[in-house]
Design a protein around this motif. Structure first.
Motif, PDB file in Angstrom:
ATOM      1  N   GLU B  13      -4.079  -4.873  -3.873  1.00 13.28           N
ATOM      2  CA  GLU B  13      -2.898  -4.449  -3.814  1.00 13.28           C
ATOM      3  C   GLU B  13      -3.106  -2.804  -3.778  1.00 13.28           C
ATOM      4  O   GLU B  13      -1.663  -3.047  -3.696  1.00 13.28           O
ATOM      5  N   LEU B  14      -3.771  -2.144  -4.009  1.00  8.67           N
ATOM      6  CA  LEU B  14      -3.435  -0.493  -3.824  1.00  8.67           C
ATOM      7  C   LEU B  14      -4.077  -0.701  -3.104  1.00  8.67           C
ATOM      8  O   LEU B  14      -4.110  -1.183  -1.496  1.00  8.67           O
ATOM      9  N   TYR B  15      -4.936   0.862  -2.305  1.00  7.11           N
ATOM     10  CA  TYR B  15      -5.408   0.986  -0.502  1.00  7.11           C
ATOM     11  C   TYR B  15      -7.143   0.858  -1.019  1.00  7.11           C
ATOM     12  O   TYR B  15      -7.581   1.404  -1.868  1.00  7.11           O
ATOM     13  N   LEU B  16      -8.130   0.562  -0.395  1.00 10.76           N
ATOM     14  CA  LEU B  16      -9.095  -0.165   0.189  1.00 10.76           C
ATOM     15  C   LEU B  16      -9.705   0.621   0.784  1.00 10.76           C
ATOM     16  O   LEU B  16      -9.551   1.267   2.036  1.00 10.76           O
ATOM     17  N   GLU B  17     -10.744   0.932   0.664  1.00 13.76           N
ATOM     18  CA  GLU B  17     -11.766   2.527   1.571  1.00 13.76           C
ATOM     19  C   GLU B  17     -13.027   1.060   1.841  1.00 13.76           C
ATOM     20  O   GLU B  17     -13.575   1.168   1.748  1.00 13.76           O
ATOM     21  N   CYS B  18     -12.524   1.202   3.525  1.00 12.67           N
ATOM     22  CA  CYS B  18     -13.428   0.958   4.478  1.00 12.67           C
ATOM     23  C   CYS B  18     -14.271   1.503   4.599  1.00 12.67           C
ATOM     24  O   CYS B  18     -14.912   1.496   6.462  1.00 12.67           O
TER      25      CYS B  18
END
Ligand SMILES: [Zn+2]
Lengths: 575, 266
Positions: B13-18
């Motif tokens: 939904e938001l930004y994902l820290e990969c």
């Protein structure tokens, strides 16, 4: 949940209390209504400390954890927080707030990290009087630990003028007024005269360099402030960061400063014996004429300290980290910036003081850093009376306070020192320029208790409250996972034990359990309230200076009562 | 080299820290263990397996591991962060911090990369087929240590602040850049094959900047010293050589003052 009115019994620990002379005897510590007591009822909550080490809560005599220059450090170093957040290898959230920052931690991390190490008190070592409200507001947001702040007086125009005219009584009355106005604790001096000279692009690098436009010298400033301090009989002595800090050859200036105490004694009601506390002595114990022949002057300086009971010192130990330097010593920070070209902030605080902030890397593979590391440890290892030499890093100047456990391991274990020396690229040069490799002394837990609680509490004049497990002291206790009968031979285990307590108790409330924050009871801000008749001359001088030299009105200057968090006044009547 | 393919099955939904997507973290792990690695969406911690399905096999070492990312990962950050070896191929646009702090290996972005591409990179290679945004190969904000080694090649355009505080390595922007190139640099090379709006080499102590196109607003702290022929990225060109930043402190090497260089193609 335990509340402070409840009873607590810490049973069967190895107790170390230098004030009571207890050296690891198995004993119980009872707390009732937040204070240490002789016995509690059978309803008391029991803490099983068997096989563990028990000491009074730790006392930090010199640290920079609140106020404008600390905040400048936070603002100018976003990278100090990077990769140290919650999911980037940092501490998982334990208390009410997230923790962040390494060398300049957030106020929240400051309180939590001290508590996890078993500390329950920290003295903010340099408060610019004009910005006292900021200091106190940060205290409010620093959980658990009690705090004091020392206003800086060593470059203050009022003091300069009273000292020049030899008006000790007026100087003392001004100091008492300023302590009240800022809710300050005692007299801090930073580079006496030198920071004022810095406003003219100059410095005072010896105690006899005249301050521009004031016709007085650092020696006269220090002597004058000691006289005023003892005239008032303040809890703490004058607390000095002397001239020419951090420069090769400065051990002579340090000895000159220390000799100013010759023949001066104190009579105060707080049990304090020294008339001068020389802070972060490591930075002031340098021999040599330049960085190329720089070497340790720890022996020369400590020989003098050992012989003179009216002096106390703290280490200012370099921890070999990337950190942030911040002092009211404006010229020092400028010179550091010129050496490294790292970013630099500089501030002038009207007629009171100034400051600077510059990051610094103490790299184990740089010869200078290695020698600085050795000098700090030598100061402790040459000391004869551990009640007068205290563990500090001048946080964050020589390293973060969170490294105290590592310093304890270095002091308790020659193996730990050797292991660190062995990692240094210029090990042989560090050994040549210092005494560290030949020192096999290893301190014990009793001496660590002297250096981290009993000694600093006594020097601060706060021994009735902190530093001991005597009856009526605040119920502040640290329980460490260390079996005093069988100390581990691996220094890493000593370090681990001092980093995270089994229990930390603050005024009878368990605040840390198994190294984790479990409660955040109210904390106190202590300040020194001098009862003396109003001095008409001094009040006239104050009004006049505010109308001519300050940017704000006198009425807006004193800290408002609502700025002070949970104030606890240390009262005294002036002589 | 073993290849592991991760395909997007659920958009965040938001930004994902990969930050876990690196050959170093995948090497020696089973597909189930890899799917269990953490990823953050704001303050919420998820598992990579909540967003991707995994196929193939990871190598025993990072150097022996290639990761192919499929699906639109435009809202995902930090692929290849701190990686030391191996390969990451992203068949999509990607968000910020791709290859930040990497020390070795190779990252290919078959799309656009957002801001902070390869910041504080120490070694290895990044290839972006599309555009990059701001702070390519720069230092983290506030830090004085930018890219120190390796190669970043952006085939499209880039934004502002290219190679800030750079100390080594090479950045090639084949298109245009806007402002601030090699600011505060103490080494390294930035080659911009297109146009630059201005402010190249401000407060630069050392390093080499090449501009092939038009430099609209050069800084006054640079002066022309020669016209030279140089081989750049495999071909030889004639440049006007400027030195600077004359307003900045100078370092000496073997008694000679070192300057930053700005080469403008004739
Ligand atoms: Zn200090």
């Amino acid at each position: 949940m335990v509340n402070s009115m409840a009873e607590l019994l810490i049973k069967n620990g190895f107790v170390f209390d230098p004030i009571l002379g207890i050296k690891g005897d198995i004993a119980d510590v009872a707390i009732k209504n937040g204070r240490i007591t002789d016995k509690v009822s059978d309803k008391a909550e029991i803490v099983d400390a068997s096989g563990k080490t028990v000491m009074a809560g730790g006392v930090d005599i010199h640290t920079h954890v609140a106020g404008p220059k600390v905040n400048v450090g936070r603002e100018m170093r976003p990278e100090d927080k990077f990769f140290r957040g919650e999911y980037r290898g940092g501490v998982l959230k334990q208390g009410k707030r997230m923790e962040m920052g390494f060398s300049v931690p957030s106020t929240w991390k400051t309180g939590y990290a001290y508590a996890r190490m078993g500390y329950t008190f920290a003295n903010e070592a340099a408060m610019p009087p004009l910005f006292a409200p900021h200091v106190h507001e940060e205290f409010r947001d620093t959980p658990i630990i009690d705090q004091t702040a020392m206003p800086v007086f060593g470059n203050n125009w009022f003091c300069f003028e009273y000292i020049k005219n030899d008006e000790t009584e007026n100087n003392a009355a001004y100091i008492a007024w300023l302590l009240s106005a800022t809710k300050g604790f005692g007299i801090k001096i930073v580079n006496p005269g030198g920071t004022e000279a810095w406003a003219w692009g100059k410095n005072c690098s010896s105690i006899h360099d005249e301050v521009p436009h004031f016709e007085i010298t650092p020696a006269e400033i220090v002597t004058g402030l000691i006289k005023a301090n003892e005239y008032l009989g303040l809890p703490h002595s004058v607390h000095i960061h002397g001239n020419n800090m951090g420069n090769p050859g400065n051990y002579k200036d340090t000895l000159d400063t220390l000799r100013l105490t010759s023949g001066i004694n104190t009579s105060n009601k707080f049990g304090r014996e020294q008339v001068l506390h020389n802070t972060h002595l490591q930075f002031h114990a340098y021999k040599g004429s330049s960085w190329s022949d720089f070497e340790s002057g720890a022996k020369e300086v400590m020989d003098y300290v050992n012989q003179n009971k009216n002096i106390t010192v703290d280490m200012g130990q370099v921890t070999l980290d990337e950190t942030t330097t911040m002092t009211s010593d404006g010229p020092f920070e400028y010179h550091l910036n010129q050496l490294t070209h790292f970013k630099w902030a500089n501030l002038d605080v009207e007629i009171e003081t100034g400051s600077g902030v510059v990051p610094h890397i103490y790299d184990k593979d740089v010869r200078t850093s290695g020698i600085q590391w050795a000098i700090g440890l030598e100061i402790a290892l040459f000391a004869k009376d551990m009640m007068r030499v205290y563990i500090t890093t001048d946080h964050p100047n020589a390293g973060p306070f969170t490294r105290y456990p590592g310093i304890i391991a270095w002091l308790m274990s020659e193996k730990a020192r050797q292991a660190t020396l062995d990692t240094m690229k210029w090990k042989d040069k560090v050994i040549d320029a210092s005494n560290i490799a030949s020192m096999d002394r290893e301190l014990g837990l009793y001496e660590i208790a002297q250096m981290t609680r009993a000694g600093p509490a006594k020097a601060l004049g706060l021994l009735d409250i902190y530093g001991s497990l005597r009856e009526r002291s605040d119920g502040n206790v640290a329980v460490y996972n260390l079996n005093a009968d069988e100390l581990p031979s691996d220094p890493a285990l000593i370090e681990d034990a001092f980093r995270n307590t089994a229990y930390t108790v603050k005024e009878g409330v368990i605040v840390v359990r198994d190294g984790k924050i479990v409660a955040e009871p109210p904390k106190h801000t202590l300040w020194t309230k001098v009862n003396m008749p109003e001095n008409a001359q001094v009040m006239h001088d104050i009004r006049e200076k505010f109308s001519t030299s300050y940017s704000i009105n006198l009425e807006n200057y004193p800290v408002f009562d609502e700025n002070i968090h949970n104030a606890r006044a240390i009262e005294l009547d002036a002589n | 080299m073993k290849t592991i393919t991760m395909t997007l099955v659920q958009e965040p939904e938001l930004y994902l820290e990969c930050y876990s997507v690196t050959p170093d973290q995948f090497a020696g792990k089973s597909l189930a263990e890899i799917a269990d690695l953490p990823a953050h969406e704001g303050k919420i911690q998820w598992k990579l397996g909540d967003f991707f399905k995994f196929e193939g096999k990871a190598g025993e070492t990072a150097a022996d591991t290639k990761i192919v990312v499929n699906g639109n990962v435009r809202k995902m950050k930090r692929f290849g962060q701190k990686m030391s070896a191996g390969e990451v191929v992203i068949n999509s646009d990607a968000d910020m911090y791709i290859g930040g702090w990497m020390t070795g290996g190779k990252i290919t972005v078959n799309g656009n990369a957002d801001t902070f591409l390869g910041i504080a990179m120490e070694g290895g290679e990044i290839l972006v087929e599309g555009d990059a945004q701001n702070y390519v190969g720069s230092s983290y904000r506030g830090d004085w240590r930018g890219m120190s080694g390796g190669l970043i090649r952006v085939k499209g355009n880039a934004g502002n602040d290219i190679g800030t505080a750079m100390t080594g390595g090479t950045i090639i922007i084949e298109g245009d850049a806007f402002i601030h190139v090699l600011t505060h640099a103490e080494g390294g090379t930035v080659i911009i094959k297109g146009d630059v709006e201005g402010r190249v080499g401000g407060q630069m102590v050392k390093g080499d900047a090449y501009v092939f196109g038009n430099l609209l607003y050069p800084l006054p702290g640079f002066k022309k010293v020669a016209t030279v022929e140089k081989e750049v990225d495999g071909a030889t060109y004639t440049f006007d050589q400027y030195i600077g930043d004359l307003g900045e402190r100078k370092v000496k090497k073997k008694g000679e003052i070192i300057y930053g260089n700005l080469y403008l193609k004739k």
